[in-house]
Design an enzyme around this catalytic site. Structure first.
Site, mmCIF file in Angstrom:
data_model
loop_
_atom_site.group_PDB
_atom_site.id
_atom_site.type_symbol
_atom_site.label_atom_id
_atom_site.label_comp_id
_atom_site.label_asym_id
_atom_site.label_seq_id
_atom_site.Cartn_x
_atom_site.Cartn_y
_atom_site.Cartn_z
ATOM 1 N N ARG A 126 2.789 -7.589 14.317
ATOM 2 C CA ARG A 126 2.113 -6.593 13.469
ATOM 3 C C ARG A 126 0.936 -7.230 12.731
ATOM 4 O O ARG A 126 -0.110 -6.613 12.539
ATOM 5 C CB ARG A 126 3.095 -5.982 12.469
ATOM 6 C CG ARG A 126 4.060 -5.002 13.139
ATOM 7 C CD ARG A 126 5.200 -4.627 12.223
ATOM 8 N NE ARG A 126 4.816 -3.802 11.102
ATOM 9 C CZ ARG A 126 5.533 -3.689 9.983
ATOM 10 N NH1 ARG A 126 6.648 -4.366 9.838
ATOM 11 N NH2 ARG A 126 5.123 -2.904 9.017
ATOM 12 N N LYS A 138 0.817 -1.222 0.000
ATOM 13 C CA LYS A 138 0.000 0.000 0.000
ATOM 14 C C LYS A 138 0.849 1.270 0.000
ATOM 15 O O LYS A 138 0.484 2.243 -0.647
ATOM 16 C CB LYS A 138 -1.034 0.014 1.129
ATOM 17 C CG LYS A 138 -0.484 0.001 2.525
ATOM 18 C CD LYS A 138 -1.636 -0.043 3.512
ATOM 19 C CE LYS A 138 -1.200 -0.051 4.954
ATOM 20 N NZ LYS A 138 0.044 -0.731 5.300
ATOM 21 N N ARG A 186 14.212 -2.317 8.398
ATOM 22 C CA ARG A 186 13.478 -1.594 9.442
ATOM 23 C C ARG A 186 13.437 -2.459 10.698
ATOM 24 O O ARG A 186 13.281 -3.672 10.595
ATOM 25 C CB ARG A 186 12.039 -1.343 8.958
ATOM 26 C CG ARG A 186 11.871 -0.019 8.263
ATOM 27 C CD ARG A 186 10.517 0.104 7.643
ATOM 28 N NE ARG A 186 9.400 -0.162 8.553
ATOM 29 C CZ ARG A 186 8.127 0.024 8.216
ATOM 30 N NH1 ARG A 186 7.828 0.475 7.007
ATOM 31 N NH2 ARG A 186 7.161 -0.224 9.056
ATOM 32 N N ARG A 195 12.444 -7.258 2.812
ATOM 33 C CA ARG A 195 12.445 -5.819 2.545
ATOM 34 C C ARG A 195 13.673 -5.126 3.154
ATOM 35 O O ARG A 195 13.977 -5.316 4.317
ATOM 36 C CB ARG A 195 11.158 -5.263 3.166
ATOM 37 C CG ARG A 195 10.823 -3.861 2.810
ATOM 38 C CD ARG A 195 9.349 -3.639 2.974
ATOM 39 N NE ARG A 195 8.972 -3.258 4.321
ATOM 40 C CZ ARG A 195 7.786 -2.749 4.642
ATOM 41 N NH1 ARG A 195 6.858 -2.573 3.712
ATOM 42 N NH2 ARG A 195 7.499 -2.439 5.875
ATOM 43 N N ARG A 222 -6.201 2.907 11.325
ATOM 44 C CA ARG A 222 -5.778 1.543 11.657
ATOM 45 C C ARG A 222 -6.711 0.906 12.686
ATOM 46 O O ARG A 222 -6.532 -0.253 13.036
ATOM 47 C CB ARG A 222 -4.386 1.545 12.291
ATOM 48 C CG ARG A 222 -3.227 1.825 11.371
ATOM 49 C CD ARG A 222 -2.663 0.551 10.767
ATOM 50 N NE ARG A 222 -1.272 0.233 10.963
ATOM 51 C CZ ARG A 222 -0.249 0.833 10.380
ATOM 52 N NH1 ARG A 222 -0.413 1.857 9.599
ATOM 53 N NH2 ARG A 222 0.969 0.400 10.574
HETATM 54 P P1 AMP Z 1 3.781 1.616 8.923
HETATM 55 O O1 AMP Z 1 4.985 2.244 8.310
HETATM 56 O O2 AMP Z 1 2.500 2.162 8.358
HETATM 57 O O3 AMP Z 1 3.818 0.100 8.900
HETATM 58 O O4 AMP Z 1 3.770 2.055 10.467
HETATM 59 C C1 AMP Z 1 4.832 1.708 11.331
HETATM 60 C C2 AMP Z 1 4.358 1.741 12.779
HETATM 61 O O5 AMP Z 1 3.899 3.073 13.099
HETATM 62 C C3 AMP Z 1 3.178 0.833 13.102
HETATM 63 O O6 AMP Z 1 3.586 -0.505 13.377
HETATM 64 C C4 AMP Z 1 2.589 1.545 14.322
HETATM 65 O O7 AMP Z 1 3.375 1.305 15.478
HETATM 66 C C5 AMP Z 1 2.762 3.005 13.961
HETATM 67 N N1 AMP Z 1 1.581 3.549 13.218
HETATM 68 C C6 AMP Z 1 1.555 4.013 11.934
HETATM 69 N N2 AMP Z 1 0.326 4.448 11.604
HETATM 70 C C7 AMP Z 1 -0.452 4.236 12.693
HETATM 71 C C8 AMP Z 1 -1.826 4.434 12.984
HETATM 72 N N3 AMP Z 1 -2.679 4.938 12.085
HETATM 73 N N4 AMP Z 1 -2.275 4.097 14.226
HETATM 74 C C9 AMP Z 1 -1.442 3.597 15.164
HETATM 75 N N5 AMP Z 1 -0.142 3.362 14.953
HETATM 76 C C10 AMP Z 1 0.363 3.672 13.736
#
Ligand code: AMP
Length: 211
Positions: free
Chosen positions: A169, A13, A158, A125, A86
């Site tokens: 996750r 995404k 990461r 990744r 989320r």
């Molecule tokens: P992502 O890069 O979108 O996978 O986000 C990395 C991490 O940031 C996630 O595993 C959460 O800990 C936090 N995070 C990102 N977006 C959100 C959200 N909308 N709500 C809560 N935590 C978030």
């Protein structure tokens, strides 16, 4: 146009949101990127978010909605939210914030990818620690292992792409984020896309449903 992109971690995404934002002249807003920057810069938001992010848990809804409220004050005309909402509470909170300023979401794009594929994609990744270019050992490998094709920088993973954090996750996604699909489905905004198609096919499918 205002879009949200849903899908499990590793569904593509983020990459698709970036491409679509460019093609459609929309602002790409990744909450993960905003939070990672905040952590890097040691801001108050970053300090609140770090422990949750390191564990692969969600940052609390009130912290996220406060951040989104600020974002909407600047970028309300055309955007793609990537990685937000989320939780059902975030989806409802976004609905309220947008209603207050007289705007709404046009579509919620849902990229479907099964768990096995997600695990393969995420553990493969890597990104360049110098210029940020993404690589994937399965689908987009670097010419020389561990080295960026573009700038020669070292590739890293990461912290939350390590196997044990990925499982958490995925659990969090199933428990907390799946209900967001139901929220947008009940508002007739959900557009399901098969995220296992080729990269270009996924982009075309999204363009088809939003135009
Ligand atoms: P992502 O890069 O979108 O996978 O986000 C990395 C991490 O940031 C996630 O595993 C959460 O800990 C936090 N995070 C990102 N977006 C959100 C959200 N909308 N709500 C809560 N935590 C978030």
């Amino acid at each position: 146009m205002r879009l949200v992109f849903l899908g499990p971690p590793g569904s593509g995404k983020g990459t698709q949101a970036k491409i679509l934002a460019e093609k459609m002249n929309l602002k790409h807003i990744s909450t993960g990127d905003v939070l990672r920057n905040a952590v890097k810069n040691g801001t108050e938001l970053g300090n609140k978010a770090k422990q949750f992010m390191d564990a692969g848990d969600l940052v609390p809804d009130n912290v996220i909605l406060g951040m989104i409220k600020e974002i909407l004050q600047k970028d309300r005309d055309g955007f793609i939210f990537d990685g937000f909402p989320r939780t059902a509470a975030q989806a409802e909170g976004l609905g309220t914030l947008m209603e207050e300023i007289g705007i709404g979401i046009d579509s919620a794009i849902n990229l479907a990818v099964n768990d096995q594929e997600v695990m393969k994609r995420l553990t493969g990744r890597f990104f360049c620690q110098k210029c940020g270019t993404d690589f994937n050992v399965n689908t987009r490998p670097p010419k020389v292992e561990g080295i960026c094709d573009k700038c020669g920088g070292n590739l890293g993973q990461r912290d939350d792409d390590k196997t044990e954090v990925i499982s958490n996750r995925l659990n969090v996604y199933r428990e907390k984020t799946k209900p967001v699909e139901d929220y947008y489905r009940s508002h007739n905004l959900l557009k399901d896309i098969d995220g296992t198609q080729s990269f270009e096919q996924v982009t075309d499918s999204i363009l088809e449903v939003v135009s």
